[in-house]
Design an enzyme around this catalytic site. Structure first.
Site, short mmCIF file in Angstrom:
data_model
loop_
_atom_site.label_atom_id
_atom_site.label_comp_id
_atom_site.label_asym_id
_atom_site.label_seq_id
_atom_site.Cartn_x
_atom_site.Cartn_y
_atom_site.Cartn_z
CE LYS A 73 -4.14 1.76 2.37
NZ LYS A 73 -4.99 1.30 4.06
CB SER A 148 -8.57 3.08 2.62
OG SER A 148 -6.98 3.01 3.69
CB SER A 172 -8.00 0.13 5.68
OG SER A 172 -8.90 1.30 5.47
#
Ligand code: GLN
Length: 482
Positions: A73, A148, A172
């Protein structure tokens, strides 16, 4: 999957370079459409693969994650590789150091294919607030991948990475895992170092793992967890090994389903949770419905605490140390205001403003202090409940993936999506989302398992046994239509 790939590498059925090439080719063809990666690190991936190949050729021992392609990420710092948090304000930021979790994977010989897309500063649940545009759901391109950690989930689900590291502040890792049909673990707070993870809300943030089986999650977790002197919230006394207990008998385990969360889920998701419970019962697990009303208060409390911490954490982005400054200004104050106004996205600004408000004089007791009281009550209740049940079972999300653009119209829907995931962050306990079927529209459904602190082995064990039991339910495994 990781164990099989490791075997293939060791038996020289495929080289690490060939494996990496295969994944890079798939990224070239699918990523323009999915937008799972915001940066592809082709050269360094091939270089690492080459080192692994040379070790194998020389008869050297290699780690289980050596040569295995993965994604990271874009809020996890990578030395000499841009880490933007998918925000304009950090565009071009090249960290001078690597996050501990990533450093541990590098030491293992992991092959990073690139940085994964995400909601700006990890704030959101659709992936649409990224400055690089939304990630699409690999199961249906008209839907979001969740957030996310949108790119992490989409890369794993579309086989553009074997596994991914994401971050989970309020869901997330688990929510996009549920939307995309993969496994997502939010570990116990303090089990994985946050050093080098760009902060959203520090008392809630944890680095988590997304993969396509409980076994793969376990293999990665065992390698990135553990004490880190660079993060004082990591724990010295707990060294976790989840892999050895993946196949333990689960007969006699006690599982509780809180009515409050089950009742808020859409029909097909409710059916999936009950279906999952039935399968557990077949393996000798005792399942019971119970009531825990404080779970419903978790959501507003989470948003107060998360926004408050975000308003403080994001204060450092002032145009002095990071980002391009505003072109014209007459004072330092004006420079900071202009820079922050132009370089933060709408969702982030909204959170900073609300967070500042709930911390301000006169409102602190009314909002922030009250939310902290709910957080304490929730933790105490979990401790009590885990005296009775080994594991809690809930839907991961009340609904399946949103259509692209849907939450721009229905703003409350986005907040409501976090209903079942935020309690684990507030209490600091581990939680895993795993796939358990698809809706009539072909969208994956996830269920969530929660356990007491440091009990990752238990939830991964149950997930693994369920996976084995249902392997033959369809070609995709667990892919039956509800
Ligand atoms: N959707 C939640 C939020 O926006 C959770 C985000 C996260 O876990 N990083 O705060």
């Amino acid at each position: 999957m990781i164990l099989e790939l490791h075997k293939s590498l060791m038996n020289k059925e495929i080289s690490a370079k060939e494996l990496t090439d295969k994944y890079l080719c798939a990224i070239d063809s699918l990523n323009p459409d999915l937008n799972a990666y915001v940066k592809i690190t082709r050269d360094s991936a091939l270089k690492t693969a080459d080192i692994v190949d040379r070790k194998i050729a020389g008869g050297e021992e290699i780690g289980l994650l050596s040569g295995i392609p993965m994604s990271l990420k874009d809020n996890i710092c990578t030395e000499n590789i841009e880490t933007s948090c998918c925000s304009e304000i950090l565009r071009g930021f090249v960290p001078p150091y690597s996050a501990t979790a990533w450093q541990r994977l590098m030491t293992e010989g992991a092959v990073m294919l690139g940085k994964a897309n995400m909601d700006e500063f990890a704030m959101g649940c659709t992936g649409e607030s990224s400055v690089f545009g939304a990630t699409r759901n690999p199961h249906n391109r008209d839907f979001v991948a969740g957030g996310s950690s949108s790119g992490s989930a989409a890369s794993v689900a579309s086989k553009l990475a074997v596994y991914s590291l994401g971050s989970d502040t309020g869901g997330s890792v688990r929510q996009p895992s549920a939307f995309c049909g993969c496994y997502g673990l939010k570990p116990t707070y303090g089990s994985v170092s946050r050093y080098g993870l760009i902060a959203y809300a520090s008392s809630l943030d944890q680095i988590g793992i997304l993969a396509s089986s409980a076994e793969d999650v376990s293999l990665v977790f065992d390698r990135i967890s553990g004490y880190d002197p660079k993060d004082s919230t990591t724990c010295r006394s707990h060294s976790l090994c989840t892999f050895d207990s993946l196949n333990c008998d689960i007969n006699g385990k006690r599982v509780g389903i809180p009515k409050e969360l089950l009742d808020k889920a859409q029909g097909e998701i409710k059916a999936a949770v009950l279906n999952f419970a039935e399968k557990l019962e077949k393996m000798g697990v005792e399942v019971e419905l119970f009531s825990m009303p404080v779970l419903i208060d978790a959501l507003p409390s989470y948003y107060i605490i998360a926004f408050a911490e975000a308003s403080s954490n994001l204060g450092r982005y002032d145009g002095i140390r990071y980002s391009d400054r505003a072109d014209s200004y007459e004072s330092i104050h004006e420079m900071i205001v202009k820079t922050r106004t132009q370089s933060f996205g709408k969702a982030v600004k909204k959170r900073i403003i609300t967070g500042t408000f709930v911390l301000s004089e006169g409102y602190y007791d009314k909002f922030y202090a009250k939310a902290q009281k709910v957080r304490k009550a929730l933790s105490e209740k979990f401790t009590e409940v885990f005296g009775k049940y080994d594991v809690i079972l809930t839907p991961t999300t009340p609904k399946t993936a949103f259509k692209l653009g849907e939450t721009a119209v229905d703003k409350e829907a986005a907040f409501f999506a976090d209903l079942c995931t935020v309690p684990a962050n507030l209490a600091g306990i581990p939680a895993l989302s795993l796939p358990c079927g698809k809706t009539g529209l072909g969208l994956p459904v996830g269920v969530q398992l929660l356990a007491d602190k440091w009990q990752e082995n238990l939830i991964l064990n149950i997930a693994n046994m369920y996976e084995k039991l249902t392997k033959d339910d369809s070609i995709a495994g667990r892919g039956w239509v509800l």
